[in-house]
Design a protein around this motif. Structure first.
Motif, PDB file in Angstrom:
ATOM      1  N   LYS A  11       0.838  -1.193   0.000  1.00 48.92           N
ATOM      2  CA  LYS A  11       0.000   0.000   0.000  1.00 48.92           C
ATOM      3  C   LYS A  11       0.874   1.245   0.000  1.00 48.92           C
ATOM      4  CE  LYS A  11      -4.432  -1.220   1.754  1.00 48.92           C
ATOM      5  NZ  LYS A  11      -5.512  -0.847   2.653  1.00 48.92           N
ATOM      6  N   LYS A  12       0.418   2.230  -0.734  1.00 53.75           N
ATOM      7  CA  LYS A  12       1.124   3.500  -0.798  1.00 53.75           C
ATOM      8  C   LYS A  12       0.194   4.595  -0.310  1.00 53.75           C
ATOM      9  CE  LYS A  12       3.774   2.199  -4.864  1.00 53.75           C
ATOM     10  NZ  LYS A  12       3.162   0.935  -5.182  1.00 53.75           N
ATOM     11  N   HIS A  13       0.783   5.711   0.085  1.00 53.83           N
ATOM     12  CA  HIS A  13       0.024   6.878   0.511  1.00 53.83           C
ATOM     13  C   HIS A  13       0.578   8.067  -0.260  1.00 53.83           C
ATOM     14  CE1 HIS A  13      -2.593   8.776   3.595  1.00 53.83           C
ATOM     15  NE2 HIS A  13      -1.911   9.827   3.207  1.00 53.83           N
ATOM     16  N   LEU A  14      -0.249   8.729  -1.048  1.00 49.98           N
ATOM     17  CA  LEU A  14       0.208   9.836  -1.878  1.00 49.98           C
ATOM     18  C   LEU A  14      -0.491  11.133  -1.497  1.00 49.98           C
ATOM     19  CD1 LEU A  14       0.194   8.221  -5.440  1.00 49.98           C
ATOM     20  CD2 LEU A  14       2.116   8.423  -3.864  1.00 49.98           C
ATOM     21  N   LYS A  15       0.253  12.224  -1.639  1.00 54.60           N
ATOM     22  CA  LYS A  15      -0.288  13.568  -1.438  1.00 54.60           C
ATOM     23  C   LYS A  15      -0.275  14.269  -2.782  1.00 54.60           C
ATOM     24  CE  LYS A  15       0.883  17.863   1.003  1.00 54.60           C
ATOM     25  NZ  LYS A  15       1.811  18.443   1.999  1.00 54.60           N
ATOM     26  N   ILE A  16      -1.467  14.621  -3.265  1.00 56.59           N
ATOM     27  CA  ILE A  16      -1.605  15.329  -4.537  1.00 56.59           C
ATOM     28  C   ILE A  16      -2.243  16.681  -4.247  1.00 56.59           C
ATOM     29  CG2 ILE A  16      -2.702  15.354  -6.808  1.00 56.59           C
ATOM     30  CD1 ILE A  16      -2.539  12.294  -6.780  1.00 56.59           C
ATOM     31  N   VAL A  17      -1.589  17.741  -4.697  1.00 56.67           N
ATOM     32  CA  VAL A  17      -2.070  19.098  -4.463  1.00 56.67           C
ATOM     33  C   VAL A  17      -2.827  19.563  -5.704  1.00 56.67           C
ATOM     34  CG1 VAL A  17      -1.345  21.472  -3.998  1.00 56.67           C
ATOM     35  CG2 VAL A  17      -0.161  19.585  -2.896  1.00 56.67           C
ATOM     36  N   LEU A  18      -4.024  20.123  -5.488  1.00 55.42           N
ATOM     37  CA  LEU A  18      -4.895  20.630  -6.563  1.00 55.42           C
ATOM     38  C   LEU A  18      -4.973  22.142  -6.437  1.00 55.42           C
ATOM     39  CD1 LEU A  18      -7.078  20.244  -8.804  1.00 55.42           C
ATOM     40  CD2 LEU A  18      -8.713  19.802  -6.966  1.00 55.42           C
ATOM     41  N   VAL A  19      -4.443  22.854  -7.434  1.00 56.03           N
ATOM     42  CA  VAL A  19      -4.406  24.318  -7.404  1.00 56.03           C
ATOM     43  C   VAL A  19      -4.937  24.887  -8.712  1.00 56.03           C
ATOM     44  CG1 VAL A  19      -2.462  24.454  -5.794  1.00 56.03           C
ATOM     45  CG2 VAL A  19      -1.999  24.356  -8.240  1.00 56.03           C
ATOM     46  N   GLY A  20      -5.224  26.182  -8.699  1.00 56.93           N
ATOM     47  CA  GLY A  20      -5.667  26.862  -9.908  1.00 56.93           C
ATOM     48  C   GLY A  20      -6.302  28.194  -9.571  1.00 56.93           C
ATOM     49  N   PRO A  21      -6.471  29.046 -10.578  1.00 60.48           N
ATOM     50  CA  PRO A  21      -7.123  30.340 -10.368  1.00 60.48           C
ATOM     51  C   PRO A  21      -8.590  30.163  -9.974  1.00 60.48           C
ATOM     52  CG  PRO A  21      -5.978  30.263 -12.492  1.00 60.48           C
ATOM     53  CD  PRO A  21      -6.010  28.867 -11.954  1.00 60.48           C
ATOM     54  N   PRO A  22      -9.232  31.237  -9.507  1.00 61.37           N
ATOM     55  CA  PRO A  22     -10.667  31.152  -9.219  1.00 61.37           C
ATOM     56  C   PRO A  22     -11.456  30.752 -10.473  1.00 61.37           C
ATOM     57  CG  PRO A  22      -9.750  33.233  -8.420  1.00 61.37           C
ATOM     58  CD  PRO A  22      -8.689  32.565  -9.238  1.00 61.37           C
ATOM     59  N   ARG A  23     -12.536  30.060 -10.284  1.00 59.46           N
ATOM     60  CA  ARG A  23     -13.452  29.651 -11.370  1.00 59.46           C
ATOM     61  C   ARG A  23     -12.778  28.747 -12.408  1.00 59.46           C
ATOM     62  NH1 ARG A  23     -13.943  34.717 -10.207  1.00 59.46           N
ATOM     63  NH2 ARG A  23     -12.824  35.461 -12.022  1.00 59.46           N
ATOM     64  N   SER A  24     -11.780  27.978 -11.967  1.00 56.26           N
ATOM     65  CA  SER A  24     -11.102  27.087 -12.908  1.00 56.26           C
ATOM     66  C   SER A  24     -11.576  25.643 -12.775  1.00 56.26           C
ATOM     67  CB  SER A  24      -9.584  27.156 -12.708  1.00 56.26           C
ATOM     68  OG  SER A  24      -9.232  26.708 -11.416  1.00 56.26           O
ATOM     69  N   GLY A  25     -12.411  25.365 -11.779  1.00 54.91           N
ATOM     70  CA  GLY A  25     -12.965  24.020 -11.638  1.00 54.91           C
ATOM     71  C   GLY A  25     -12.297  23.138 -10.606  1.00 54.91           C
ATOM     72  N   LYS A  26     -11.444  23.707  -9.743  1.00 53.18           N
ATOM     73  CA  LYS A  26     -10.756  22.909  -8.715  1.00 53.18           C
ATOM     74  C   LYS A  26     -11.735  22.187  -7.805  1.00 53.18           C
ATOM     75  CE  LYS A  26      -8.800  26.383  -6.776  1.00 53.18           C
ATOM     76  NZ  LYS A  26      -9.399  27.407  -7.620  1.00 53.18           N
ATOM     77  N   THR A  27     -12.618  22.956  -7.202  1.00 52.05           N
ATOM     78  CA  THR A  27     -13.539  22.390  -6.221  1.00 52.05           C
ATOM     79  C   THR A  27     -14.479  21.391  -6.871  1.00 52.05           C
ATOM     80  OG1 THR A  27     -13.363  24.342  -4.831  1.00 52.05           O
ATOM     81  CG2 THR A  27     -15.307  22.963  -4.504  1.00 52.05           C
ATOM     82  N   GLU A  28     -14.927  21.687  -8.080  1.00 52.21           N
ATOM     83  CA  GLU A  28     -15.806  20.750  -8.792  1.00 52.21           C
ATOM     84  C   GLU A  28     -15.109  19.416  -9.010  1.00 52.21           C
ATOM     85  OE1 GLU A  28     -15.389  23.904  -9.604  1.00 52.21           O
ATOM     86  OE2 GLU A  28     -17.392  24.788  -9.552  1.00 52.21           O
ATOM     87  N   PHE A  29     -13.809  19.475  -9.352  1.00 56.71           N
ATOM     88  CA  PHE A  29     -13.051  18.239  -9.556  1.00 56.71           C
ATOM     89  C   PHE A  29     -12.906  17.486  -8.237  1.00 56.71           C
ATOM     90  CE2 PHE A  29      -9.064  15.804  -9.884  1.00 56.71           C
ATOM     91  CZ  PHE A  29      -9.375  15.001 -10.978  1.00 56.71           C
ATOM     92  N   ALA A  30     -12.511  18.190  -7.169  1.00 54.73           N
ATOM     93  CA  ALA A  30     -12.357  17.542  -5.864  1.00 54.73           C
ATOM     94  C   ALA A  30     -13.677  16.957  -5.375  1.00 54.73           C
ATOM     95  CB  ALA A  30     -11.796  18.535  -4.844  1.00 54.73           C
ATOM     96  N   ASN A  31     -14.789  17.622  -5.671  1.00 54.82           N
ATOM     97  CA  ASN A  31     -16.107  17.134  -5.250  1.00 54.82           C
ATOM     98  C   ASN A  31     -16.424  15.753  -5.812  1.00 54.82           C
ATOM     99  OD1 ASN A  31     -16.628  19.412  -3.771  1.00 54.82           O
ATOM    100  ND2 ASN A  31     -18.046  20.311  -5.251  1.00 54.82           N
TER     101      ASN A  31
END
Length: 199
Positions: A2-22
């Motif tokens: 088993k592995k444990h990964l940390k992936i950071v999701l960034v971007g300007p406002p209204r770029s769809g970050k939260t929608e993707f994380a949702n």
């Protein structure tokens, strides 16, 4: 193994970050609820960590990094507000000062090709801070590009030249959970193969 990964999701406002994380968060609003005007509790927050796992059992922490307080549309002002949080995220210290998974294994940059040159400037800064300064290989960076009509060229997508080594995915607001999971599975497999070579 088993592995444990940390992936950071960034971007300007209204770029769809939260929608993707949702798409990985069982408590998040559905696209339909969002379209009906409902707001999620985490809209505009500085950081949200969504945990998910892949088919092979790899645990993934998806760090959905907010675009700022929302009080300012000006990138320079938001950038100054965010500096201390970015540093904490990259150093592996959460907002409470407690240690967390320090190493950033991968970065997803979300952008909207229709937002113009300020968005492109912001994407360049995010790439520099979260990928280059963190020594994350370009092959461990994905770009989610919304609003692109030209699927064959980085220029058509308004993607900064220095990001030419990053894989780009054209996405729409209608991306569903299956598409997102497939994208994440492929990305995690790439990160794991690259991290084995880096050892």
């Amino acid at each position: 193994m088993k592995k444990h990964l940390k992936i950071v999701l960034v971007g300007p406002p209204r770029s769809g970050k939260t929608e993707f994380a949702n798409l990985f968060d069982s408590k998040a609003l559905t696209a339909k609820e969002h379209q009906q005007g409902q707001r999620s509790d985490h809209h505009g927050c500085i950081l949200r960590i969504v945990e998910t796992s892949t088919i092979d059992g790899t645990c993934v922490e998806l760090w959905d990094v907010g675009s700022g307080s929302g009080k300012s549309e000006d990138f320079e002002t938001r950038h100054k507000e965010q500096q201390r949080f970015w540093k904490a995220i990259m150093q592996g210290i959460n907002a409470d000062g407690k240690p967390c998974n320090a190493r950033v294994d991968g970065v997803i940059i979300s952008m909207n090709a229709n937002e113009g040159s300020q968005s492109q400037q912001e994407v360049s800064v995010l790439y520099d801070k979260f990928v280059k300064q963190s020594n994350v290989p370009d092959k461990c960076c994905r770009v989610l590009c919304r609003g692109s009509n030209n699927v064959d060229s980085h220029v058509g997508r308004s993607i900064p030249k220095q990001m030419k080594g990053c894989r780009v995915h054209d996405v729409t607001d209608l991306m569903d959970k299956d598409e997102a999971k497939k994208l994440m599975e492929e990305f995690v497999a790439d990160i794991c193969s690259i991290s084995m070579m880096r050892r």
